[in-house]
Design a protein around this motif. Structure first.
Motif, PDB file in Angstrom:
ATOM      1  N   ALA A   1      11.646   1.088   4.947  1.00 39.64           N
ATOM      2  CA  ALA A   1      10.868   2.018   5.779  1.00 39.64           C
ATOM      3  C   ALA A   1      11.615   2.249   7.090  1.00 39.64           C
ATOM      4  CB  ALA A   1       9.489   1.423   6.058  1.00 39.64           C
ATOM      5  N   LYS A   2      11.410   3.389   7.693  1.00 39.48           N
ATOM      6  CA  LYS A   2      12.032   3.694   8.981  1.00 39.48           C
ATOM      7  C   LYS A   2      11.076   3.245  10.081  1.00 39.48           C
ATOM      8  CE  LYS A   2      14.850   7.583   7.350  1.00 39.48           C
ATOM      9  NZ  LYS A   2      15.182   9.020   7.522  1.00 39.48           N
ATOM     10  N   ARG A   3      11.389   2.096  10.674  1.00 45.43           N
ATOM     11  CA  ARG A   3      10.559   1.536  11.746  1.00 45.43           C
ATOM     12  C   ARG A   3      11.368   1.486  13.033  1.00 45.43           C
ATOM     13  NH1 ARG A   3       6.345   2.892   8.884  1.00 45.43           N
ATOM     14  NH2 ARG A   3       5.840   1.532   7.122  1.00 45.43           N
ATOM     15  N   GLU A   4      11.402   0.331  13.690  1.00 46.38           N
ATOM     16  CA  GLU A   4      12.147   0.209  14.945  1.00 46.38           C
ATOM     17  C   GLU A   4      13.641   0.393  14.692  1.00 46.38           C
ATOM     18  OE1 GLU A   4       9.320  -3.478  14.954  1.00 46.38           O
ATOM     19  OE2 GLU A   4      10.424  -2.313  13.463  1.00 46.38           O
ATOM     20  N   ALA A   5      14.309   1.047  15.644  1.00 49.30           N
ATOM     21  CA  ALA A   5      15.760   1.248  15.531  1.00 49.30           C
ATOM     22  C   ALA A   5      16.501  -0.083  15.544  1.00 49.30           C
ATOM     23  CB  ALA A   5      16.250   2.135  16.674  1.00 49.30           C
ATOM     24  N   ALA A   6      15.916  -1.082  16.230  1.00 48.43           N
ATOM     25  CA  ALA A   6      16.564  -2.396  16.323  1.00 48.43           C
ATOM     26  C   ALA A   6      16.668  -3.085  14.970  1.00 48.43           C
ATOM     27  CB  ALA A   6      15.803  -3.290  17.295  1.00 48.43           C
ATOM     28  N   TRP A   7      15.806  -2.684  14.022  1.00 48.21           N
ATOM     29  CA  TRP A   7      15.819  -3.309  12.695  1.00 48.21           C
ATOM     30  C   TRP A   7      16.186  -2.286  11.624  1.00 48.21           C
ATOM     31  CZ3 TRP A   7      16.089  -8.237  13.123  1.00 48.21           C
ATOM     32  CH2 TRP A   7      15.401  -8.917  14.133  1.00 48.21           C
ATOM     33  N   ASP A   8      17.075  -1.386  11.958  1.00 44.64           N
ATOM     34  CA  ASP A   8      17.528  -0.387  10.986  1.00 44.64           C
ATOM     35  C   ASP A   8      18.275  -1.059   9.832  1.00 44.64           C
ATOM     36  OD1 ASP A   8      18.219   2.514  10.269  1.00 44.64           O
ATOM     37  OD2 ASP A   8      20.207   1.578  10.410  1.00 44.64           O
ATOM     38  N   PHE A   9      17.960  -0.649   8.626  1.00 46.47           N
ATOM     39  CA  PHE A   9      18.530  -1.275   7.427  1.00 46.47           C
ATOM     40  C   PHE A   9      20.052  -1.159   7.391  1.00 46.47           C
ATOM     41  CE2 PHE A   9      19.953  -0.785   2.978  1.00 46.47           C
ATOM     42  CZ  PHE A   9      19.613  -2.030   2.487  1.00 46.47           C
ATOM     43  N   LYS A  10      20.585   0.027   7.665  1.00 42.90           N
ATOM     44  CA  LYS A  10      22.036   0.206   7.597  1.00 42.90           C
ATOM     45  C   LYS A  10      22.754  -0.547   8.718  1.00 42.90           C
ATOM     46  CE  LYS A  10      22.273   4.468   4.935  1.00 42.90           C
ATOM     47  NZ  LYS A  10      22.855   5.834   4.822  1.00 42.90           N
ATOM     48  N   LEU A  11      22.111  -0.658   9.873  1.00 44.98           N
ATOM     49  CA  LEU A  11      22.693  -1.427  10.968  1.00 44.98           C
ATOM     50  C   LEU A  11      22.926  -2.869  10.535  1.00 44.98           C
ATOM     51  CD1 LEU A  11      23.387  -2.009  13.992  1.00 44.98           C
ATOM     52  CD2 LEU A  11      20.939  -2.456  14.310  1.00 44.98           C
ATOM     53  N   TRP A  12      21.899  -3.458   9.893  1.00 47.08           N
ATOM     54  CA  TRP A  12      22.021  -4.865   9.521  1.00 47.08           C
ATOM     55  C   TRP A  12      22.855  -5.064   8.262  1.00 47.08           C
ATOM     56  CZ3 TRP A  12      21.865  -8.311  12.904  1.00 47.08           C
ATOM     57  CH2 TRP A  12      21.128  -8.089  14.071  1.00 47.08           C
ATOM     58  N   SER A  13      23.013  -4.030   7.483  1.00 50.27           N
ATOM     59  CA  SER A  13      23.978  -4.094   6.384  1.00 50.27           C
ATOM     60  C   SER A  13      25.389  -4.244   6.956  1.00 50.27           C
ATOM     61  CB  SER A  13      23.899  -2.813   5.533  1.00 50.27           C
ATOM     62  OG  SER A  13      22.622  -2.677   4.939  1.00 50.27           O
ATOM     63  N   LYS A  14      25.685  -3.477   8.019  1.00 57.14           N
ATOM     64  CA  LYS A  14      27.005  -3.558   8.654  1.00 57.14           C
ATOM     65  C   LYS A  14      27.194  -4.890   9.363  1.00 57.14           C
ATOM     66  CE  LYS A  14      27.150   1.458   9.298  1.00 57.14           C
ATOM     67  NZ  LYS A  14      27.022   2.589  10.273  1.00 57.14           N
ATOM     68  N   ARG A  15      26.134  -5.398   9.996  1.00 63.39           N
ATOM     69  CA  ARG A  15      26.233  -6.695  10.668  1.00 63.39           C
ATOM     70  C   ARG A  15      26.514  -7.811   9.649  1.00 63.39           C
ATOM     71  NH1 ARG A  15      26.658  -3.953  14.474  1.00 63.39           N
ATOM     72  NH2 ARG A  15      25.409  -3.926  16.392  1.00 63.39           N
ATOM     73  N   ALA A  16      25.921  -7.713   8.465  1.00 66.95           N
ATOM     74  CA  ALA A  16      26.186  -8.713   7.430  1.00 66.95           C
ATOM     75  C   ALA A  16      27.666  -8.719   7.065  1.00 66.95           C
ATOM     76  CB  ALA A  16      25.326  -8.440   6.198  1.00 66.95           C
ATOM     77  N   LYS A  17      28.231  -7.543   6.903  1.00 66.11           N
ATOM     78  CA  LYS A  17      29.652  -7.440   6.575  1.00 66.11           C
ATOM     79  C   LYS A  17      30.504  -8.048   7.684  1.00 66.11           C
ATOM     80  CE  LYS A  17      33.316  -4.040   5.690  1.00 66.11           C
ATOM     81  NZ  LYS A  17      33.868  -4.748   4.520  1.00 66.11           N
TER      82      LYS A  17
ATOM     83  N   GLY B   1       0.844  -1.201   0.000  1.00 66.40           N
ATOM     84  CA  GLY B   1       0.000   0.000   0.000  1.00 66.40           C
ATOM     85  C   GLY B   1       0.867   1.234   0.000  1.00 66.40           C
ATOM     86  N   ASP B   2       1.467   1.549   1.168  1.00 66.32           N
ATOM     87  CA  ASP B   2       2.424   2.644   1.176  1.00 66.32           C
ATOM     88  C   ASP B   2       3.723   2.117   0.557  1.00 66.32           C
ATOM     89  OD1 ASP B   2       2.989   0.918   3.247  1.00 66.32           O
ATOM     90  OD2 ASP B   2       3.822   2.477   4.541  1.00 66.32           O
ATOM     91  N   PHE B   3       4.564   3.004   0.080  1.00 64.95           N
ATOM     92  CA  PHE B   3       5.680   2.557  -0.750  1.00 64.95           C
ATOM     93  C   PHE B   3       6.809   1.881   0.026  1.00 64.95           C
ATOM     94  CE2 PHE B   3       9.348   3.418  -3.708  1.00 64.95           C
ATOM     95  CZ  PHE B   3       8.972   2.453  -4.626  1.00 64.95           C
ATOM     96  N   PRO B   4       7.399   2.508   1.061  1.00 65.10           N
ATOM     97  CA  PRO B   4       8.495   1.840   1.767  1.00 65.10           C
ATOM     98  C   PRO B   4       7.994   0.552   2.442  1.00 65.10           C
ATOM     99  CG  PRO B   4       8.400   4.169   2.331  1.00 65.10           C
ATOM    100  CD  PRO B   4       7.129   3.839   1.624  1.00 65.10           C
ATOM    101  N   GLU B   5       8.840  -0.470   2.500  1.00 57.43           N
ATOM    102  CA  GLU B   5       8.494  -1.733   3.156  1.00 57.43           C
ATOM    103  C   GLU B   5       9.508  -2.014   4.265  1.00 57.43           C
ATOM    104  OE1 GLU B   5       5.728  -2.533   2.253  1.00 57.43           O
ATOM    105  OE2 GLU B   5       5.479  -2.067   0.141  1.00 57.43           O
ATOM    106  N   HIS B   6       9.206  -3.009   5.096  1.00 63.91           N
ATOM    107  CA  HIS B   6      10.074  -3.269   6.246  1.00 63.91           C
ATOM    108  C   HIS B   6      11.286  -4.111   5.817  1.00 63.91           C
ATOM    109  CE1 HIS B   6      11.269  -2.982  10.256  1.00 63.91           C
ATOM    110  NE2 HIS B   6      10.108  -3.231  10.883  1.00 63.91           N
ATOM    111  N   VAL B   7      12.099  -3.544   4.931  1.00 67.70           N
ATOM    112  CA  VAL B   7      13.286  -4.216   4.418  1.00 67.70           C
ATOM    113  C   VAL B   7      14.280  -4.488   5.546  1.00 67.70           C
ATOM    114  CG1 VAL B   7      15.115  -4.151   2.688  1.00 67.70           C
ATOM    115  CG2 VAL B   7      12.954  -2.970   2.244  1.00 67.70           C
ATOM    116  N   GLY B   8      14.414  -3.547   6.479  1.00 72.45           N
ATOM    117  CA  GLY B   8      15.367  -3.701   7.570  1.00 72.45           C
ATOM    118  C   GLY B   8      15.104  -4.940   8.392  1.00 72.45           C
TER     119      GLY B   8
END
Length: 458
Positions: free
Chosen positions: A230-246, A192-199
């Motif tokens: 989408a910008k949701r909970e800080a615990a599931w921030d997209f950039k945070l988990w990008s760094k964790r993957a690395k 519906g809305d464009f951003p999704e919970h990718v993080g």
């Protein structure tokens, strides 16, 4: 899909399958209100090491084993033809076992772990349906690496808060039949809305899947979607988990569907950070089914093959395994051919030519069941109430004869379906080259490049 009325027996099998398969998924509940996002209660995504991971185990080098052969027992006479044939069979079996030991002594198979993190909102319907047809194609092509890798695949489906679910997970597994079953259940809906919970989708893939901690194991995520995080909970921030993957040595390859620039920006960020790849495809995924002259016969023989099953064990286990075999009947010819190719390649790895030619492509028994056509000796261990319906009421000798007969019939059908699958592949190579801009082609380009770093070539 229109469902015809089911008989009581088939309905029981379908219900059992649903109960079994449901336990394989871990679903993230949707918060009661979008304004008060719920933080994970039992999952701690920010932890440096997931609790489910176990320490890497050092592999001791395997010493080459010299094959042993059964010596001849002496000259044979015309009246001892039966004994001679038995001796030759024993020698052939022993020789094959020795060759298997030699092949296995060359070292452990390389391991590849792949997780698909898929946007399953309404706009992703085209790609999702294409992925259902191509999952065995991707697995088959990965399995054709040299040396043959041991492949595990995982799924994380994500949507957004307010949808029927935020995420669904199917953990890393080498059981591709179960993987196909779970993928086939997914439907594109919500959004519906464009951003999704990718993080959250990426974060759960990185932190909650049971990745190997061995640095020698190739670990890859394919992030596939058409909308930015989408910008949701800080615990599931997209950039945070990008760094964790690395940090955890997981490469993230990204596939953007459509042409949204904000999605491209995020996708390129995580791909560059983790040494992954970025690709862009059209919203449908670019996957087109191709009809071949072998499809009708392949579908017919495969349906007959799916009926050649004798599963023993508890009633619930029998129902689950019969339903898994039944599910292969309705597969498209392309998926049938790819599945057969994958099963033959992966299951024959490390075996001698005679043993490799004898491997079965039947769905492996799960849930505590046993495939009596693969393990006829298990017949002696089953209680009367654990026998398949086809064997109940028969004497022991008749039961063993029935198992032997059906095993022989299945072997003939497997040889026939494998031959048809090979001929279909050859026809496609000459007449319908794969589209290079399709989803599965993009996946394989990334896998080939990255697998070379782990000693696997294509």
């Amino acid at each position: 899909m229109n469902l015809k009325p089911l008989s009581r027996a088939v309905l029981t099998a379908a219900l059992a399958t649903g109960l079994f398969a449901t336990s394989a998924w871990a679903a993230t509940p949707v918060p009661t209100t979008a304004s008060t996002p719920t933080k994970p209660a039992t999952e701690k995504p920010a932890a440096e090491k997931p609790a489910t991971e176990s320490p890497a185990v050092e592999r001791a080098p395997v010493k080459p084993t010299r094959p042993t052969y059964t010596p001849d027992t002496g000259p044979q006479t015309p009246t001892a033809q039966g004994t001679q044939a038995q001796g030759q069979d024993a020698q052939t079996q022993t020789r094959a076992q020795g060759q298997d030991a030699q092949a296995q002594a060359q070292g452990p198979r390389p391991e590849i772990e792949v997780a698909f993190v898929l946007d399953t909102t309404g706009s992703m319907g085209g790609l999702l349906e294409g992925a259902k047809q191509k999952i065995f194609s991707i697995a088959s092509r990965i399995a054709k690496g040299k040396p043959t890798p041991h492949l595990k695949v995982a799924l994380v489906a994500y949507r957004d808060q307010g949808d029927a679910y935020v995420t669904k997970r199917f953990d890393l597994s080498d059981d591709m039949d179960s993987m196909f079953t779970e993928l086939r259940k997914l439907q594109a809906d919500g959004g519906g809305d464009f951003p999704e919970h990718v993080g959250r989708g990426l974060g759960e893939a990185v932190s909650l899947l049971k990745w190997s901690q061995d640095r020698e194991v190739m670990k890859v995520i394919f992030l596939v979607g058409d909308a930015p995080p989408a910008k949701r909970e800080a615990a599931w921030d997209f950039k945070l988990w990008s760094k964790r993957a690395k940090e955890r040595h997981i490469v993230v390859n990204t596939v953007r569907c459509g042409a949204d620039s904000s999605t491209e920006e995020s996708w390129r960020y995580v791909a560059k950070l983790t040494d992954g790849t970025f690709d862009s495809i059209d919203a449908s995924g670019g996957m087109v089914a191709v009809a071949t002259p072998y499809d009708a016969e392949l579908a017919r023989v495969n349906a007959e093959l799916a009926s050649k099953t004798l599963y023993g064990g508890r009633a619930e286990a029998q129902a689950v395994n019969r339903a898994r075999a039944e599910a292969t009947k309705g597969m498209a010819a392309e998926a049938v051919a790819d599945r057969i190719s994958y099963m033959k390649t992966s299951r024959s790895a490390g075996k001698s030519a005679p043993s490799a030619g004898a491997v079965s492509s039947a769905p492996a028994a799960v849930a505590g069941g046993v495939d009596l056509l693969e393990e006829p000796a298990a017949l002696d261990k089953l209680k009367d109430d654990e026998l398949p319906q086809e064997l109940k009421g028969l004497e022991k000798e008749a039961q063993a004869a029935k198992v032997k007969q059906m095993a022989a019939e299945r072997k003939v059908l497997e040889e026939k379906v494998a031959k048809l699958a090979t001929e279909r592949d050859q026809w496609l190579t000459k007449n319908a080259p794969a589209k290079e801009d399709a989803f599965d082609a993009n996946v394989m380009r990334s896998v080939k490049t990255q697998a070379a770093k782990f000693g696997v070539t294509y």
